[in-house]
Scaffold this active site. Structure first.
Site, mmCIF file in Angstrom:
data_model
loop_
_atom_site.group_PDB
_atom_site.id
_atom_site.type_symbol
_atom_site.label_atom_id
_atom_site.label_comp_id
_atom_site.label_asym_id
_atom_site.label_seq_id
_atom_site.Cartn_x
_atom_site.Cartn_y
_atom_site.Cartn_z
ATOM 1 C CD GLU A 65 2.204 9.991 -0.950
ATOM 2 O OE1 GLU A 65 3.226 9.298 -0.859
ATOM 3 O OE2 GLU A 65 1.065 9.559 -0.678
ATOM 4 C CD GLU A 116 -2.139 2.121 1.328
ATOM 5 O OE1 GLU A 116 -1.787 2.880 0.389
ATOM 6 O OE2 GLU A 116 -2.398 2.509 2.457
ATOM 7 C CB CYS A 166 -1.456 7.160 1.442
ATOM 8 S SG CYS A 166 -2.533 6.083 2.375
HETATM 9 P P1 NAP Z 1 8.938 4.391 4.759
HETATM 10 O O1 NAP Z 1 10.365 4.600 5.001
HETATM 11 O O2 NAP Z 1 8.512 3.660 3.545
HETATM 12 O O3 NAP Z 1 8.331 3.684 6.060
HETATM 13 C C1 NAP Z 1 7.309 2.719 6.113
HETATM 14 C C2 NAP Z 1 7.752 1.550 6.986
HETATM 15 O O4 NAP Z 1 8.783 0.813 6.326
HETATM 16 C C3 NAP Z 1 8.357 1.969 8.320
HETATM 17 O O5 NAP Z 1 8.036 1.022 9.307
HETATM 18 C C4 NAP Z 1 9.835 1.952 8.004
HETATM 19 O O6 NAP Z 1 10.646 1.911 9.129
HETATM 20 C C5 NAP Z 1 9.922 0.723 7.154
HETATM 21 N N1 NAP Z 1 11.128 0.657 6.323
HETATM 22 C C6 NAP Z 1 11.958 1.661 5.931
HETATM 23 N N2 NAP Z 1 12.964 1.183 5.187
HETATM 24 C C7 NAP Z 1 12.783 -0.153 5.086
HETATM 25 C C8 NAP Z 1 13.486 -1.218 4.448
HETATM 26 N N3 NAP Z 1 14.603 -0.983 3.725
HETATM 27 N N4 NAP Z 1 13.006 -2.476 4.553
HETATM 28 C C9 NAP Z 1 11.881 -2.716 5.254
HETATM 29 N N5 NAP Z 1 11.185 -1.774 5.895
HETATM 30 C C10 NAP Z 1 11.614 -0.497 5.815
HETATM 31 O O7 NAP Z 1 8.175 5.742 4.783
HETATM 32 P P2 NAP Z 1 8.560 6.990 5.695
HETATM 33 O O8 NAP Z 1 10.020 7.208 5.739
HETATM 34 O O9 NAP Z 1 7.896 6.805 6.986
HETATM 35 O O10 NAP Z 1 7.855 8.129 4.859
HETATM 36 C C11 NAP Z 1 8.424 8.558 3.621
HETATM 37 C C12 NAP Z 1 7.331 8.882 2.616
HETATM 38 O O11 NAP Z 1 6.536 7.720 2.359
HETATM 39 C C13 NAP Z 1 6.310 9.887 3.094
HETATM 40 O O12 NAP Z 1 6.749 11.178 2.969
HETATM 41 C C14 NAP Z 1 5.142 9.559 2.218
HETATM 42 O O13 NAP Z 1 5.253 10.151 0.959
HETATM 43 C C15 NAP Z 1 5.211 8.080 2.075
HETATM 44 N N6 NAP Z 1 4.291 7.397 2.998
HETATM 45 C C16 NAP Z 1 3.183 6.829 2.502
HETATM 46 C C17 NAP Z 1 2.308 6.207 3.354
HETATM 47 C C18 NAP Z 1 1.079 5.565 2.882
HETATM 48 O O14 NAP Z 1 0.173 5.338 3.683
HETATM 49 N N7 NAP Z 1 0.967 5.199 1.642
HETATM 50 C C19 NAP Z 1 2.556 6.159 4.711
HETATM 51 C C20 NAP Z 1 3.721 6.749 5.189
HETATM 52 C C21 NAP Z 1 4.582 7.350 4.324
HETATM 53 P P3 NAP Z 1 11.147 3.318 9.763
HETATM 54 O O15 NAP Z 1 9.958 3.884 10.432
HETATM 55 O O16 NAP Z 1 12.226 2.932 10.693
HETATM 56 O O17 NAP Z 1 11.625 4.170 8.618
#
Ligand code: NAP
Ligand code: MG
Length: 462
Positions: free
Chosen positions: A369, A245, A279
């Site tokens: 986004e 997602e 999102c």
């Molecule tokens: P993200 O890095 O993709 O985080 C989502 C989850 O994945 C977190 O639990 C994160 O851990 C984990 N994660 C990060 N790197 C990973 C890896 N290499 N392997 C496995 N899991 C990993 O997103 P974010 O940094 O929180 O946000 C960045 C951008 O993503 C936002 O600005 C937004 O554009 C988008 N976003 C979208 C949604 C949605 O609902 N579609 C939700 C949140 C963010 P950590 O928390 O330790 O990073």
């Protein structure tokens, strides 16, 4: 804030292997409110082993009994709803009223829906001379983001448990406290040891170890497109089920016959709620050229009224990112009609509710986004033009259509390349499938479609 100093593995809080911790910060005042352990690959391995060991027993538990545990879980979430709302407000920064209604309310509705579905779903069906059994996929690795921290956990854990799967959760580093609270609730609800496990930690460490663990049968991920792509690739290589997602850049299409004031006001509220960190937010408003100026005026006024009622964004990095996008919008020639890149107050990671007019499709702020309180308003010439603009991004998660006549709105919505469309301000439905077309993801969450993600079929011929 209360914080556990262990991992919830195999039915108990156990010390983490390493002494490393993650500081949890309140985005409204930048104060550290707690610390949780930073799990590593070994912690993940212990949790996956516990989930595998618990799998046969839970998969063989009658669905009605699994439903009873989920009903008990829903009841614990109800009993602890104030604590949930306060925790999400403290670690995410959402205004308390929004936390109560949405961050605590939605997970209760979703947990309740799966309590009922587990008890009533047909896990067995007859097809001609065959009996088809819908069996749990196995051990689920759930990786969740911070923007709707408990909702996103429940939207994975509840259907997984209803299906008979066992779960290891790695929540976002920014919002681990509500995840710990959820693990306590699972325990209180009498879910057997090992069926649900929690490992807090960093994405590239604990998250990656979970996604790549050979003992995980299905990875369900919500978050950024960049990480989702990697998880999808590694799941593909391992021939593992995966649900993604990802992001969105959804259109709010206001057709000429619509109630303009209502469509604009609801549209602005949709983008500003949760400080724009949704999102499925309708971040591109599409208005016919004859009503464009009026719509811009209404949107600017609506955003200005938001002023102080908006919460901060989740962290400093996110604030810098969002402000960078606002600066880019100005540089690319969009017209700022509310808000702007400067900080409205300090301390706290605040961003001003921002509205851009004269946005054209090619601009970065119309395509990427932003994940902050930033609305873009685009002009269309006719319905075909509106459809082309609405479908003109790599995403397809959600959207809205407004028209004087419901049938007219539905006809337009059917031509949109997107997974969910709200017609004339339709309400949230916890049973409606949620998920993306195009690069917004793979798979669906919520309701029966969400349950089906965690099931695989076995057919017996007679
Ligand atoms: P993200 O890095 O993709 O985080 C989502 C989850 O994945 C977190 O639990 C994160 O851990 C984990 N994660 C990060 N790197 C990973 C890896 N290499 N392997 C496995 N899991 C990993 O997103 P974010 O940094 O929180 O946000 C960045 C951008 O993503 C936002 O600005 C937004 O554009 C988008 N976003 C979208 C949604 C949605 O609902 N579609 C939700 C949140 C963010 P950590 O928390 O330790 O990073
Ligand atoms: Mg991250």
């Amino acid at each position: 804030m209360k914080a556990q100093d262990g991992m919830y593995i195999d039915g108990a809080w156990r010390p983490a292997r390493s002494q490393e911790t993650i500081a949890v910060v309140n985005p409204a005042d930048e104060q550290v409110i707690g610390r949780v352990p930073a799990g590593d690959a070994q912690d993940v391995d212990s949790a996956v082993r516990a989930a595998r060991a618990a799998l046969p027993g839970w998969a063989a538990t009658p669905p009605a009994e699994r439903g009873a545990r989920l009903a008990a879980l829903r009841d614990v979430l109800v009993a602890r709803k104030d604590e949930i709302a306060e925790t999400v407000t403290a670690e995410l920064g959402a205004p308390l009223k929004f936390s109560e209604a949405v961050h605590a309310g939605a997970p209760i509705a979703v947990a309740g829906s799966y309590a009922e579905l587990a008890a009533t779903y047909a896990f067995e069906e007859k097809v001609g001379n065959s009996t088809v059994y819908l069996e749990p996929v196995g051990v689920v690795g759930a990786i969740t983001p911070w923007n709707y921290p408990l909702h996103q956990i429940v939207a994975k854990a509840a259907p997984a448990l209803a299906a008979g799967c066992t779960v290891v959760l790695k929540p976002a580093e920014d919002t681990p406290l509500v995840a710990q609270l959820f693990a306590e609730a699972v325990h209180e609800a009498g879910v057997p040891a090992g069926v649900f496990n929690l490992v807090t930690g960093l994405g590239p460490v604990a998250g990656q170890a979970l996604a790549e663990h050979p003992g995980v049968d299905l990875v369900s991920f919500t978050g950024s497109t960049a990480v989702g792509r990697r998880i999808g690739a590694s799941a593909g290589a391992a021939v593992k089920r995966v649900a993604l997602e990802l992001g969105g850049k959804s259109a709010n299409v206001i057709l000429p016959s619509a109630d303009l004031a209502k469509a604009v006001n609801v549209g602005v509220a949709n983008v500003m709620s949760n400080s724009g960190q949704t999102c499925s937010a309708w971040t591109r408003m599409l208005v016919h050229r004859d009503r464009y100026d009026e719509a811009v005026e209404l949107a600017a006024a609506a955003a200005a009224k938001y002023g102080d009622r908006i919460g901060p964004v989740v962290n400093d990095g996110q604030r810098r990112r969002v402000r960078g996008y606002i600066e880019k919008g100005v540089a690319e020639g969009a017209r700022l009609v509310a808000g702007g890149p400067d900080a409205p107050r300090a301390p706290g990671y605040y961003v001003r509710p921002t509205v851009f007019a004269d946005v054209t499709e090619d601009m970065t702020i119309a395509q990427e986004e932003i994940f902050g309180p930033v609305l873009t308003i685009l002009r269309y010439e006719d319905e075909e033009d509106a459809l082309r603009i609405a479908n003109g991004t790599v995403y397809g998660l959600a959207g809205a259509v407004w028209a004087g006549d419901e049938a007219e709105a539905v006809a337009f919505a059917r031509r949109m390349e997107t997974g969910q469309v709200d017609i004339n301000g339709g309400r949230f439905n916890p049973l409606a499938p949620f998920g993306g077309y195009k690069q917004s993801g793979v798979g669906r969450e919520l309701g029966t479609h969400g349950l089906a993600e965690y099931l695989q079929t076995k057919s017996l011929q007679f």
